[in-house]
Design a protein around this motif. Sequence first.
Motif, PDB file in Angstrom:
ATOM      1  N   ALA A   1      47.761  28.586  40.596  1.00 24.22           N
ATOM      2  CA  ALA A   1      47.502  30.008  40.350  1.00 24.22           C
ATOM      3  C   ALA A   1      48.285  30.847  41.347  1.00 24.22           C
ATOM      4  CB  ALA A   1      46.012  30.294  40.474  1.00 24.22           C
ATOM      5  N   GLN A   2      48.966  31.888  40.858  1.00 23.35           N
ATOM      6  CA  GLN A   2      49.818  32.712  41.706  1.00 23.35           C
ATOM      7  C   GLN A   2      49.314  34.148  41.785  1.00 23.35           C
ATOM      8  OE1 GLN A   2      54.165  32.361  40.545  1.00 23.35           O
ATOM      9  NE2 GLN A   2      53.191  31.663  38.653  1.00 23.35           N
ATOM     10  N   SER A   3      49.656  34.810  42.893  1.00 24.61           N
ATOM     11  CA  SER A   3      49.450  36.255  42.997  1.00 24.61           C
ATOM     12  C   SER A   3      50.279  36.808  44.149  1.00 24.61           C
ATOM     13  CB  SER A   3      47.973  36.593  43.220  1.00 24.61           C
ATOM     14  OG  SER A   3      47.805  37.997  43.313  1.00 24.61           O
ATOM     15  N   PHE A   4      50.758  38.053  43.974  1.00 25.00           N
ATOM     16  CA  PHE A   4      51.379  38.784  45.071  1.00 25.00           C
ATOM     17  C   PHE A   4      50.331  39.383  45.995  1.00 25.00           C
ATOM     18  CE2 PHE A   4      55.078  39.021  42.161  1.00 25.00           C
ATOM     19  CZ  PHE A   4      56.097  38.686  43.048  1.00 25.00           C
TER      20      PHE A   4
ATOM     21  N   GLN B   1      45.608  24.968  45.645  1.00 23.06           N
ATOM     22  CA  GLN B   1      46.987  25.020  45.136  1.00 23.06           C
ATOM     23  C   GLN B   1      47.407  26.442  44.780  1.00 23.06           C
ATOM     24  OE1 GLN B   1      47.792  20.583  43.317  1.00 23.06           O
ATOM     25  NE2 GLN B   1      47.537  22.245  41.871  1.00 23.06           N
ATOM     26  N   ALA B   2      46.655  27.423  45.239  1.00 24.51           N
ATOM     27  CA  ALA B   2      47.022  28.806  44.955  1.00 24.51           C
ATOM     28  C   ALA B   2      48.321  29.157  45.675  1.00 24.51           C
ATOM     29  CB  ALA B   2      45.902  29.744  45.389  1.00 24.51           C
ATOM     30  N   VAL B   3      49.152  29.936  45.011  1.00 24.57           N
ATOM     31  CA  VAL B   3      50.500  30.225  45.492  1.00 24.57           C
ATOM     32  C   VAL B   3      50.615  31.709  45.841  1.00 24.57           C
ATOM     33  CG1 VAL B   3      52.962  30.152  44.944  1.00 24.57           C
ATOM     34  CG2 VAL B   3      51.416  28.398  44.007  1.00 24.57           C
ATOM     35  N   TYR B   4      50.867  31.978  47.121  1.00 23.97           N
ATOM     36  CA  TYR B   4      51.056  33.358  47.574  1.00 23.97           C
ATOM     37  C   TYR B   4      52.502  33.764  47.321  1.00 23.97           C
ATOM     38  CZ  TYR B   4      51.453  37.332  50.810  1.00 23.97           C
ATOM     39  OH  TYR B   4      51.699  38.560  51.379  1.00 23.97           O
ATOM     40  N   LEU B   5      52.693  34.694  46.387  1.00 23.61           N
ATOM     41  CA  LEU B   5      54.024  35.205  46.064  1.00 23.61           C
ATOM     42  C   LEU B   5      54.374  36.289  47.073  1.00 23.61           C
ATOM     43  CD1 LEU B   5      53.372  35.464  42.236  1.00 23.61           C
ATOM     44  CD2 LEU B   5      55.049  33.931  43.289  1.00 23.61           C
TER      45      LEU B   5
ATOM     46  N   ILE C   1      44.464  35.383  46.469  1.00 23.20           N
ATOM     47  CA  ILE C   1      44.582  34.008  46.964  1.00 23.20           C
ATOM     48  C   ILE C   1      43.347  33.641  47.789  1.00 23.20           C
ATOM     49  CG2 ILE C   1      45.980  32.414  48.320  1.00 23.20           C
ATOM     50  CD1 ILE C   1      47.405  33.457  45.798  1.00 23.20           C
ATOM     51  N   LEU C   2      42.959  34.540  48.685  1.00 20.10           N
ATOM     52  CA  LEU C   2      41.806  34.271  49.545  1.00 20.10           C
ATOM     53  C   LEU C   2      40.516  34.213  48.725  1.00 20.10           C
ATOM     54  CD1 LEU C   2      42.731  36.525  52.604  1.00 20.10           C
ATOM     55  CD2 LEU C   2      43.154  34.078  52.274  1.00 20.10           C
ATOM     56  N   TYR C   3      40.433  35.007  47.661  1.00 15.89           N
ATOM     57  CA  TYR C   3      39.257  34.942  46.777  1.00 15.89           C
ATOM     58  C   TYR C   3      39.150  33.555  46.157  1.00 15.89           C
ATOM     59  CZ  TYR C   3      36.171  35.582  42.807  1.00 15.89           C
ATOM     60  OH  TYR C   3      35.149  35.417  41.898  1.00 15.89           O
ATOM     61  N   TRP C   4      40.262  33.028  45.648  1.00 12.91           N
ATOM     62  CA  TRP C   4      40.220  31.696  45.023  1.00 12.91           C
ATOM     63  C   TRP C   4      39.900  30.624  46.064  1.00 12.91           C
ATOM     64  CZ3 TRP C   4      45.398  33.354  42.529  1.00 12.91           C
ATOM     65  CH2 TRP C   4      45.129  34.072  41.354  1.00 12.91           C
ATOM     66  N   ILE C   5      40.466  30.740  47.239  1.00 13.67           N
ATOM     67  CA  ILE C   5      40.185  29.756  48.287  1.00 13.67           C
ATOM     68  C   ILE C   5      38.687  29.729  48.608  1.00 13.67           C
ATOM     69  CG2 ILE C   5      40.525  29.263  50.748  1.00 13.67           C
ATOM     70  CD1 ILE C   5      43.413  30.320  50.384  1.00 13.67           C
ATOM     71  N   GLU C   6      38.073  30.900  48.642  1.00 14.18           N
ATOM     72  CA  GLU C   6      36.666  31.001  48.998  1.00 14.18           C
ATOM     73  C   GLU C   6      35.740  30.627  47.840  1.00 14.18           C
ATOM     74  OE1 GLU C   6      33.133  31.777  51.061  1.00 14.18           O
ATOM     75  OE2 GLU C   6      35.188  31.603  51.836  1.00 14.18           O
ATOM     76  N   ASN C   7      36.070  31.093  46.618  1.00 16.06           N
ATOM     77  CA  ASN C   7      35.145  30.980  45.498  1.00 16.06           C
ATOM     78  C   ASN C   7      35.463  29.876  44.503  1.00 16.06           C
ATOM     79  OD1 ASN C   7      33.308  33.529  45.779  1.00 16.06           O
ATOM     80  ND2 ASN C   7      35.394  34.239  46.178  1.00 16.06           N
TER      81      ASN C   7
ATOM     82  N   LYS D   1      48.701  39.299  37.485  1.00 18.16           N
ATOM     83  CA  LYS D   1      49.570  40.446  37.701  1.00 18.16           C
ATOM     84  C   LYS D   1      48.794  41.639  38.255  1.00 18.16           C
ATOM     85  CE  LYS D   1      53.212  40.236  36.963  1.00 18.16           C
ATOM     86  NZ  LYS D   1      54.385  39.626  37.642  1.00 18.16           N
ATOM     87  N   SER D   2      49.474  42.438  39.057  1.00 14.41           N
ATOM     88  CA  SER D   2      48.863  43.646  39.604  1.00 14.41           C
ATOM     89  C   SER D   2      48.569  44.623  38.468  1.00 14.41           C
ATOM     90  CB  SER D   2      49.802  44.306  40.612  1.00 14.41           C
ATOM     91  OG  SER D   2      50.052  43.449  41.704  1.00 14.41           O
ATOM     92  N   PRO D   3      47.358  45.141  38.377  1.00 11.17           N
ATOM     93  CA  PRO D   3      47.045  46.092  37.305  1.00 11.17           C
ATOM     94  C   PRO D   3      47.810  47.401  37.469  1.00 11.17           C
ATOM     95  CG  PRO D   3      45.047  45.168  38.282  1.00 11.17           C
ATOM     96  CD  PRO D   3      46.177  44.805  39.190  1.00 11.17           C
ATOM     97  N   SER D   4      48.152  48.005  36.338  1.00 14.43           N
ATOM     98  CA  SER D   4      48.748  49.340  36.348  1.00 14.43           C
ATOM     99  C   SER D   4      47.674  50.416  36.274  1.00 14.43           C
ATOM    100  CB  SER D   4      49.708  49.501  35.162  1.00 14.43           C
ATOM    101  OG  SER D   4      50.769  48.584  35.254  1.00 14.43           O
ATOM    102  N   VAL D   5      46.442  49.998  36.038  1.00 15.53           N
ATOM    103  CA  VAL D   5      45.305  50.918  35.970  1.00 15.53           C
ATOM    104  C   VAL D   5      44.504  50.805  37.253  1.00 15.53           C
ATOM    105  CG1 VAL D   5      45.162  50.842  33.470  1.00 15.53           C
ATOM    106  CG2 VAL D   5      43.905  49.148  34.827  1.00 15.53           C
ATOM    107  N   GLU D   6      43.727  51.831  37.522  1.00 16.98           N
ATOM    108  CA  GLU D   6      42.862  51.794  38.699  1.00 16.98           C
ATOM    109  C   GLU D   6      41.744  50.801  38.474  1.00 16.98           C
ATOM    110  OE1 GLU D   6      40.163  54.863  41.428  1.00 16.98           O
ATOM    111  OE2 GLU D   6      41.536  55.635  39.880  1.00 16.98           O
ATOM    112  N   MET D   7      41.475  50.010  39.499  1.00 15.58           N
ATOM    113  CA  MET D   7      40.390  49.039  39.420  1.00 15.58           C
ATOM    114  C   MET D   7      39.206  49.530  40.240  1.00 15.58           C
ATOM    115  SD  MET D   7      41.608  46.627  37.451  1.00 15.58           S
ATOM    116  CE  MET D   7      40.857  45.004  37.721  1.00 15.58           C
ATOM    117  N   PRO D   8      37.958  49.281  39.831  1.00 13.41           N
ATOM    118  CA  PRO D   8      37.576  48.581  38.609  1.00 13.41           C
ATOM    119  C   PRO D   8      37.988  49.357  37.354  1.00 13.41           C
ATOM    120  CG  PRO D   8      35.723  48.751  40.134  1.00 13.41           C
ATOM    121  CD  PRO D   8      36.783  49.672  40.628  1.00 13.41           C
TER     122      PRO D   8
END
Length: 411
Positions: free
Chosen positions: A252-255, A273-277, A260-266, A216-223
């Motif tokens: 694994a899903q993410s908006f 099987q990552a799912v782009y929402l 998604i690209l991080y999982w594909i690479e790392n 899920k997208s964080p509601s806090v500033e990252m990092p």
Amino acid sequence: MSIRALLTACLAVTALPALAETHSQMPVDYGPRPAFLIDKMADGALKDELAACLGQDGARSAFSIGHRGAPLMFPEHTVESNRAAARMGAGVLECDVTFTADKELVCRHAQNDLHTTTNIVATDLAGKCSQAFTPASGETKASAECRTSDLTLAEFQTLKPKMDAANGDATTAEEYLGGTATWRTDLYTGDATLMTHAESIALFDSLGADFTPELKSPSVEMPFDGFSQEDYAQKMIDEYKSAGIDPSRVWAQSFNLDDILYWIENEPEFGAQAVYLDDRYEAEDEDEGLIDPQDPATFKPTMTELKEMGVNYIAPPLWMLLTTDESGAIVPSPYAEEAKAADLGIITWTLERSGPLASGGGWYFQSVSDAISRDGDYFTVLDVLAQDVGVTGVFSDWPATVTYYANCKGL
């Protein structure tokens, strides 16, 4: 032993595969809803075909995905909601993943939804909320904002889950806990059990189901206190690896396309099987643009470009995949056709999220509202998604409906 203690123990039990095998053999129970929906369908070949399957034995189906479990009647992301979904034959279960103040992963639809999904505003932890409860006054509705990142894991685990709702007219915190939609129920909220992400892995595995966690997208500033977005994405995957889960069982899903690209690479085994929402229909950035499901020129990046990036699955809301033809029949949208042409697997959400369909189905059915007039149209929409769009899975707030259809059609 409490359910929480049992789940924690399961993580360390070497005989867990045997437990999963036992639970995977549990009989699937459709309950009365599929038959009710069939009765409400317009007469025709599809109704006759589905009615002829009423005596069939139910079987688990990976086409049927429990959306937050079975939250049409059970508090979402709880042990009880997911057990209900598994009993309805959902072959894949979802934990929406967010994090606490001490950076532990838990199952919540949003980092900032505790005020609507738990009793926090009426507890001693209310003072830790990012926005304290404010009672309704005049035309101003009652409000609050409570985040998982406001609490430690230990504090989170003291909360009691409830149906996702709030009473905007409340003048007290206790009143604010109400507001459940009339077509849902509070009947099964008693003693419901929150879950960490790790506990969800143990539970879903014990139920014989596969996994579709959403970062899920964080509601806090990252990092966040040194915890980067990449750390967050990696930690979610690491919990499957620690539990010994085969990557082929995880979607694994993410908006966030960068996740998604991080999982594909790392983590390429999980990334495959990552799912782009896809929520680009809400974009406001001029460089990204709004998606019109009827206009392929607005698909930025294009479906072909997504495929070239290594994305294999895309998951838009169901209305983006559908439109109507000149006769008023529901048919695949140009968006759906472009995704298929690019050889992208398509998953969609969310069936039975909107309640009764007599008024057109609400947000999830906005592109075909003129063709929706009765509850039985859930099966009409599902048939077009499965047979014409060619989706590989459907999220539902009541998985029995999708399981029944998948079993009847032999998906």
